[in-house]
Motif scaffolding. Structure first.
Motif, PDB file in Angstrom:
ATOM      1  N   GLU A  59       1.099  -0.868  -0.413  1.00 38.12           N
ATOM      2  CA  GLU A  59      -0.094  -0.165  -0.229  1.00 38.12           C
ATOM      3  C   GLU A  59       1.306   1.415  -0.185  1.00 38.12           C
ATOM      4  OE1 GLU A  59      -3.107   0.159   3.160  1.00 38.12           O
ATOM      5  OE2 GLU A  59      -3.610   2.254   2.666  1.00 38.12           O
ATOM      6  N   ARG A  63       2.509  10.703   2.400  1.00 36.31           N
ATOM      7  CA  ARG A  63       3.926  11.697   3.377  1.00 36.31           C
ATOM      8  C   ARG A  63       3.849  12.967   2.417  1.00 36.31           C
ATOM      9  NH1 ARG A  63       1.690   7.519   6.231  1.00 36.31           N
ATOM     10  NH2 ARG A  63       2.525   6.121   7.232  1.00 36.31           N
ATOM     11  N   ASP A 181     -11.680  -0.070   1.215  1.00 34.51           N
ATOM     12  CA  ASP A 181     -10.772  -0.566   2.511  1.00 34.51           C
ATOM     13  C   ASP A 181     -11.126  -0.137   4.027  1.00 34.51           C
ATOM     14  OD1 ASP A 181      -8.375  -0.051   3.882  1.00 34.51           O
ATOM     15  OD2 ASP A 181      -8.115   2.219   3.155  1.00 34.51           O
ATOM     16  N   GLU A 241       0.326  -6.895  14.063  1.00 38.33           N
ATOM     17  CA  GLU A 241       0.577  -6.558  15.488  1.00 38.33           C
ATOM     18  C   GLU A 241       2.091  -7.232  16.006  1.00 38.33           C
ATOM     19  OE1 GLU A 241      -0.281  -3.185  17.512  1.00 38.33           O
ATOM     20  OE2 GLU A 241      -0.161  -2.015  16.019  1.00 38.33           O
ATOM     21  N   PHE A 260       2.730  -3.640  11.167  1.00 42.64           N
ATOM     22  CA  PHE A 260       4.091  -3.428  11.734  1.00 42.64           C
ATOM     23  C   PHE A 260       5.190  -4.808  11.980  1.00 42.64           C
ATOM     24  CE2 PHE A 260       2.477   0.981  13.925  1.00 42.64           C
ATOM     25  CZ  PHE A 260       2.134   1.417  12.884  1.00 42.64           C
TER      26      PHE A 260
HETATM   27  P1  C2E Z   1      -5.650   3.560   6.243  1.00 41.34           P
HETATM   28  O1  C2E Z   1      -5.140   3.822   4.484  1.00 41.34           O
HETATM   29  O2  C2E Z   1      -6.113   2.440   6.004  1.00 41.34           O
HETATM   30  O3  C2E Z   1      -3.542   3.013   6.111  1.00 41.34           O
HETATM   31  C1  C2E Z   1      -3.468   2.646   7.308  1.00 41.34           C
HETATM   32  C2  C2E Z   1      -3.068   3.257   8.024  1.00 41.34           C
HETATM   33  O4  C2E Z   1      -2.349   2.074   9.145  1.00 41.34           O
HETATM   34  C3  C2E Z   1      -1.304   3.675   7.946  1.00 41.34           C
HETATM   35  O5  C2E Z   1      -1.097   4.764   8.886  1.00 41.34           O
HETATM   36  C4  C2E Z   1      -0.386   3.059   7.961  1.00 41.34           C
HETATM   37  O6  C2E Z   1       0.853   3.641   8.346  1.00 41.34           O
HETATM   38  C5  C2E Z   1      -1.025   2.367   9.660  1.00 41.34           C
HETATM   39  N1  C2E Z   1      -1.151   0.696  10.264  1.00 41.34           N
HETATM   40  C6  C2E Z   1      -0.605   0.261   8.715  1.00 41.34           C
HETATM   41  N2  C2E Z   1      -0.313  -0.779  10.137  1.00 41.34           N
HETATM   42  C7  C2E Z   1      -0.302  -0.955  11.071  1.00 41.34           C
HETATM   43  C8  C2E Z   1      -0.004  -1.675  12.349  1.00 41.34           C
HETATM   44  O7  C2E Z   1       0.239  -2.797  12.469  1.00 41.34           O
HETATM   45  N3  C2E Z   1      -1.013  -0.889  13.187  1.00 41.34           N
HETATM   46  C9  C2E Z   1      -0.676   0.564  13.378  1.00 41.34           C
HETATM   47  N4  C2E Z   1      -1.502   0.889  14.710  1.00 41.34           N
HETATM   48  N5  C2E Z   1      -0.739   1.185  12.365  1.00 41.34           N
HETATM   49  C10 C2E Z   1      -0.494   0.436  11.781  1.00 41.34           C
HETATM   50  P2  C2E Z   1      -1.115   6.855   7.443  1.00 41.34           P
HETATM   51  O8  C2E Z   1      -0.111   6.321   6.928  1.00 41.34           O
HETATM   52  O9  C2E Z   1      -0.751   7.449   8.792  1.00 41.34           O
HETATM   53  O10 C2E Z   1      -2.155   6.604   7.445  1.00 41.34           O
HETATM   54  C11 C2E Z   1      -3.268   6.727   7.640  1.00 41.34           C
HETATM   55  C12 C2E Z   1      -4.337   7.391   6.897  1.00 41.34           C
HETATM   56  O11 C2E Z   1      -4.696   8.398   5.846  1.00 41.34           O
HETATM   57  C13 C2E Z   1      -4.508   5.998   6.000  1.00 41.34           C
HETATM   58  O12 C2E Z   1      -5.393   5.285   6.187  1.00 41.34           O
HETATM   59  C14 C2E Z   1      -5.661   6.311   4.450  1.00 41.34           C
HETATM   60  O13 C2E Z   1      -6.930   6.684   4.725  1.00 41.34           O
HETATM   61  C15 C2E Z   1      -5.436   7.793   4.530  1.00 41.34           C
HETATM   62  N6  C2E Z   1      -4.185   8.346   3.654  1.00 41.34           N
HETATM   63  C16 C2E Z   1      -2.983   8.254   3.432  1.00 41.34           C
HETATM   64  N7  C2E Z   1      -2.311   8.267   2.761  1.00 41.34           N
HETATM   65  C17 C2E Z   1      -3.554   8.227   2.144  1.00 41.34           C
HETATM   66  C18 C2E Z   1      -3.751   9.423   0.284  1.00 41.34           C
HETATM   67  O14 C2E Z   1      -2.751   8.983  -0.611  1.00 41.34           O
HETATM   68  N8  C2E Z   1      -4.902   9.875  -0.061  1.00 41.34           N
HETATM   69  C19 C2E Z   1      -5.477   9.391   0.778  1.00 41.34           C
HETATM   70  N9  C2E Z   1      -6.628   9.844   0.549  1.00 41.34           N
HETATM   71  N10 C2E Z   1      -6.135   9.442   1.783  1.00 41.34           N
HETATM   72  C20 C2E Z   1      -4.239   8.814   2.579  1.00 41.34           C
END
Ligand code: C2E
Ligand code: MG
Ligand code: MG
Ligand code: MG
Length: 285
Positions: A59, A63, A181, A241, A260
């Motif tokens: 995925e 950032r 998602d 995790e 993670f």
């Molecule tokens: P998402 O699409 O559900 O992405 C998964 C989020 O969970 C990511 O956070 C990822 O870093 C985090 N994650 C993955 N594995 C684990 C784990 O084992 N434990 C925990 N605690 N967290 C984990 P991130 O990167 O902060 O992204 C958050 C959300 O922001 C994403 O949720 C998505 O909805 C949104 N996002 C990220 N990139 C984009 C983008 O390019 N465009 C749009 N529209 N939304 C984005």
């Protein structure tokens, strides 16, 4: 003075609202400057297939590489970007960066796995613009469309399903697949879900988190997997995790995991190392 409040109602303008508005304006200004400087990049988190043990996808997570604020996570800017109509431009940079890395990995002879890019509900509302953005990214990079996947959240898929189904079909005609998602957090109508021409469901992290301690979450995860398989969909669990999470998900025949335990979201260069490294090993903390 009056300002537009939540829910479209008009409220009295307060000093706190003034401060918030000023703060948002500052972020907006910084976002625009970040866009001009191409500061939005993709980090990649592998998805590990539970049968083969191999990385079968990843995925792309946005950032913001800001010179003043460092590496900013999407939670800090996606909402504001949506509010100010900047989400398309930001996602465009993330998509372009994802395609650039796909070409780089390919040029280095690394295993080719699809990259899933997140698309916000706002973008799905404007089908023509979204499809044009995808077409341009594919044309520019020469990436095989089958290596591109788009993720839309269950809530945005279900808020206007007819439109979402039409967009997913347009993308599918181009060879680009879609995944749903954060499944389980929205309100899916199963009759609508079965009409979605998608290939994959991602179970939201909030269910996975307590899957080994909360029997309700365990039952929900098991039910989602059974339903998805009945509809011929692959299931990816997010937020995996621990080794206990992994063992449970194996037992209930989840197809792939992301979290993670195997890797945090990584810069493209580190993702290349993972792709070169063969089956990834879990790293319990
Ligand atoms: P998402 O699409 O559900 O992405 C998964 C989020 O969970 C990511 O956070 C990822 O870093 C985090 N994650 C993955 N594995 C684990 C784990 O084992 N434990 C925990 N605690 N967290 C984990 P991130 O990167 O902060 O992204 C958050 C959300 O922001 C994403 O949720 C998505 O909805 C949104 N996002 C990220 N990139 C984009 C983008 O390019 N465009 C749009 N529209 N939304 C984005
Ligand atoms: Mg996602
Ligand atoms: Mg998700
Ligand atoms: Mg999530």
């Amino acid at each position: 003075h009056r300002a537009k409040g939540g829910g479209g109602a008009f409220q009295m303008f307060t000093p706190e609202m003034g401060a918030r508005a000023a703060h948002l304006l500052t972020i907006q200004h910084k976002l625009r400057r970040g866009l001009e400087r191409h500061e939005f990049v993709a980090y990649f988190q592998p998805q590990v297939d539970l049968r083969s043990g191999l990385i079968t996808g990843c995925e792309a997570l946005a950032r913001w590489n800001s010179p003043e604020d460092g590496l900013v996570p999407p939670g800090k800017f996606i909402g504001v970007a949506e509010e100010y109509g900047l989400i398309d431009a930001i996602c465009g940079q993330v998509l372009d960066d994802s395609c650039r890395w796909l070409s780089t990995w390919r040029a280095r002879g690394l295993p080719q796995v699809p990259v899933a890019v997140n698309i916000s509900g706002r973008q799905f509302q404007n089908a023509r613009q979204l499809v044009a953005m995808v077409d341009q990214a594919l044309r520019q990079s020469g990436v095989d469309p089958r290596l591109l996947e788009l993720e839309l959240t269950e809530s945005s898929a279900m808020s206007d399903p007819e439109n979402a189904i039409a967009v997913v079909n347009l993308l599918r005609e181009r060879g680009v697949s879609c995944a749903i998602d954060d499944f389980g957090t929205g309100y899916s109508s199963l009759s609508v879900l079965k009409r979605f021409p998608i290939g994959k469901l991602k179970i939201d992290r909030s269910f996975v988190m307590d899957v080994t301690t909360d029997p309700n979450d365990a039952a929900i995860v098991q039910a989602i997997i059974a339903m998805a398989h009945a509809l011929n969909l692959r299931v990816v669990a997010e937020g995996v995790e621990t080794l206990d999470h992994l063992a449970f998900l194996r037992e209930v025949h989840c197809d792939a995991v992301q979290g993670f335990l195997f890797a945090r979201p990584l810069p493209g260069e580190d993702m290349a190392l993972m792709l070169a490294g063969g089956p990834p090993q879990p790293n319990p903390r």
